[in-house]
Design a protein around this motif. Structure first.
Motif, PDB file in Angstrom:
ATOM      1  N   GLN A  83       0.804  -1.217   0.000  1.00 27.20           N
ATOM      2  CA  GLN A  83       0.000   0.000   0.000  1.00 27.20           C
ATOM      3  C   GLN A  83       0.839   1.271   0.000  1.00 27.20           C
ATOM      4  O   GLN A  83       0.305   2.366  -0.194  1.00 27.20           O
ATOM      5  CB  GLN A  83      -0.933  -0.003   1.215  1.00 27.20           C
ATOM      6  N   LEU A  84       2.144   1.153   0.209  1.00 27.08           N
ATOM      7  CA  LEU A  84       3.013   2.329   0.182  1.00 27.08           C
ATOM      8  C   LEU A  84       3.111   2.887  -1.232  1.00 27.08           C
ATOM      9  O   LEU A  84       3.209   2.141  -2.213  1.00 27.08           O
ATOM     10  CB  LEU A  84       4.412   1.975   0.696  1.00 27.08           C
ATOM     11  N   THR A  85       3.115   4.204  -1.349  1.00 22.42           N
ATOM     12  CA  THR A  85       3.213   4.858  -2.654  1.00 22.42           C
ATOM     13  C   THR A  85       4.597   4.633  -3.269  1.00 22.42           C
ATOM     14  O   THR A  85       5.610   4.882  -2.606  1.00 22.42           O
ATOM     15  CB  THR A  85       2.964   6.374  -2.515  1.00 22.42           C
ATOM     16  N   GLY A  86       4.616   4.162  -4.497  1.00 17.90           N
ATOM     17  CA  GLY A  86       5.885   4.007  -5.203  1.00 17.90           C
ATOM     18  C   GLY A  86       6.414   2.598  -5.263  1.00 17.90           C
ATOM     19  O   GLY A  86       7.481   2.363  -5.855  1.00 17.90           O
ATOM     20  N   VAL A  87       5.699   1.623  -4.670  1.00 24.07           N
ATOM     21  CA  VAL A  87       6.146   0.231  -4.701  1.00 24.07           C
ATOM     22  C   VAL A  87       5.737  -0.399  -6.034  1.00 24.07           C
ATOM     23  O   VAL A  87       4.570  -0.366  -6.418  1.00 24.07           O
ATOM     24  CB  VAL A  87       5.549  -0.581  -3.529  1.00 24.07           C
ATOM     25  N   LYS A 126      10.838  -3.743  -4.882  1.00 21.22           N
ATOM     26  CA  LYS A 126      11.394  -2.843  -5.902  1.00 21.22           C
ATOM     27  C   LYS A 126      10.507  -1.613  -5.998  1.00 21.22           C
ATOM     28  O   LYS A 126       9.272  -1.710  -5.930  1.00 21.22           O
ATOM     29  CB  LYS A 126      11.475  -3.538  -7.265  1.00 21.22           C
ATOM     30  N   ALA A 127      11.145  -0.460  -6.164  1.00 20.91           N
ATOM     31  CA  ALA A 127      10.419   0.798  -6.303  1.00 20.91           C
ATOM     32  C   ALA A 127      10.149   1.089  -7.771  1.00 20.91           C
ATOM     33  O   ALA A 127      10.924   0.701  -8.646  1.00 20.91           O
ATOM     34  CB  ALA A 127      11.216   1.941  -5.686  1.00 20.91           C
ATOM     35  N   ILE A 128       9.043   1.781  -8.043  1.00 22.38           N
ATOM     36  CA  ILE A 128       8.746   2.200  -9.418  1.00 22.38           C
ATOM     37  C   ILE A 128       9.864   3.102  -9.928  1.00 22.38           C
ATOM     38  O   ILE A 128      10.381   2.940 -11.028  1.00 22.38           O
ATOM     39  CB  ILE A 128       7.386   2.929  -9.481  1.00 22.38           C
ATOM     40  N   ASP A 129      10.242   4.074  -9.098  1.00 25.14           N
ATOM     41  CA  ASP A 129      11.373   4.954  -9.387  1.00 25.14           C
ATOM     42  C   ASP A 129      12.519   4.554  -8.466  1.00 25.14           C
ATOM     43  O   ASP A 129      12.415   4.717  -7.238  1.00 25.14           O
ATOM     44  CB  ASP A 129      10.983   6.417  -9.148  1.00 25.14           C
TER      45      ASP A 129
END
Length: 294
Positions: A83-87, A126-129
């Motif tokens: 649920q964290l933004t950017g995952v 892994k992060a999107i960015d």
């Protein structure tokens, strides 16, 4: 513009190339050498950017779970991370799977730990960015049942800095080569036009418009650009084919890859041809301008 006028301009441009043989050779040589350098360096820099992107995209976090966490707690932690933004992605690996991987890597000696496995369950995140990895790691560290987060802290920041500098330096060098090409070709074409300034002045005195005078020179610049790009296109294609054939099987199992021969080579060749034409037109246009003031 009449068809007869257009055909005249084409004839004049071809006649000029033949009539000024040594100047044509000098111009084509300048275009060829410069475009060869630009083509090779551009191919190198684009592949360096591809490798840099691959390295960035391979950055991931190992989130280790507390030993006392049961399956419900692990599932809850996984949901909170998702649920964290950017995952971008999250994969779960049990401590048994981790130990099995160590046994495969280091041999049966590691099997001694099967009865008393000291490892922890973990999530691979892994992060999107990739540049948001540090932020996400800090947030995950605050979640319940997170024991620790490892992602190469410090090294990742230095890596991103190095990659950014390499991209910027590459862009500056490519623009520098292009500017040098335009300067060299403009001056080479200017020498040709200086030798024909009397012809231009006579055309102006009998009433020829600026564009009537310019068009044959612009066409001449186009032909010089096209002819000068032939050798660089062939050379870059041959060099990159051999490099790709050598590197591709060696990088087959690696997360780092170079750009595929096709369609990349067609794109780089189209870029070389376009640069040749633009440089030739720009050089001709700028060089003839001063002689139109009669």
């Amino acid at each position: 513009m009449k068809f007869s006028t257009v055909t005249r301009h084409f004839r004049e441009s071809f006649k000029s190339l033949a009539r000024n043989g040594w100047m044509t050779f000098a111009s084509v040589s300048a275009v060829t050498v410069t475009l060869l350098l630009v083509g090779v360096f551009t191919a190198l820099m684009l592949n360096m950017n591809k490798v840099a992107d691959d390295i960035e995209n391979d950055v991931e976090m190992n989130v280790y779970v507390e030993l006392e966490a049961d399956q419900q707690a692990v599932a809850s932690l996984e949901q909170e991370i998702e649920q964290l933004t950017g995952v971008e992605s999250i994969d779960y690996s049990t401590k048994e799977e981790e130990l099995s991987g160590l046994i495969d890597s280091f041999g049966e000696e590691m099997a001694l730990f099967e009865q008393n496995n000291p490892l922890r369950d973990k999530f691979i995140v892994k992060a999107i960015d990739p540049r948001q990895t540090e932020r996400l790691a800090s947030q995950i560290n605050t979640l319940e049942y997170t024991h620790s987060v490892e992602y190469g802290e410090g090294k990742i920041d230095r890596l991103f800095s190095i990659l950014e500098v390499s991209r910027n330096v590459g862009a500056v060098l490519i623009f520098g080569l292009l500017f040098t090409a335009m300067f060299l070709i403009s001056n080479t074409i200017k020498i040709t036009i200086v030798a024909r300034r009397t012809e231009i002045e006579i055309m102006k005195l009998v009433g020829a418009s600026n564009w009537f005078v310019r068009i044959p020179f612009i066409l001449e610049g186009i032909w010089l650009g096209i002819i000068g790009s032939i050798l660089p296109i062939a050379a870059v294609s041959m060099i990159y084919f051999n490099v790709y054939e050598y590197m591709e099987p060696r990088l087959e199992d690696s997360f780092i890859q170079i750009l595929e021969f096709s369609p990349f080579i067609y794109q780089i060749n189209a870029l070389i041809l376009l640069m040749g034409v633009v440089i030739g037109v720009w050089g001709s246009f700028m060089s003839v301008r001063k002689f139109l003031r009669v």
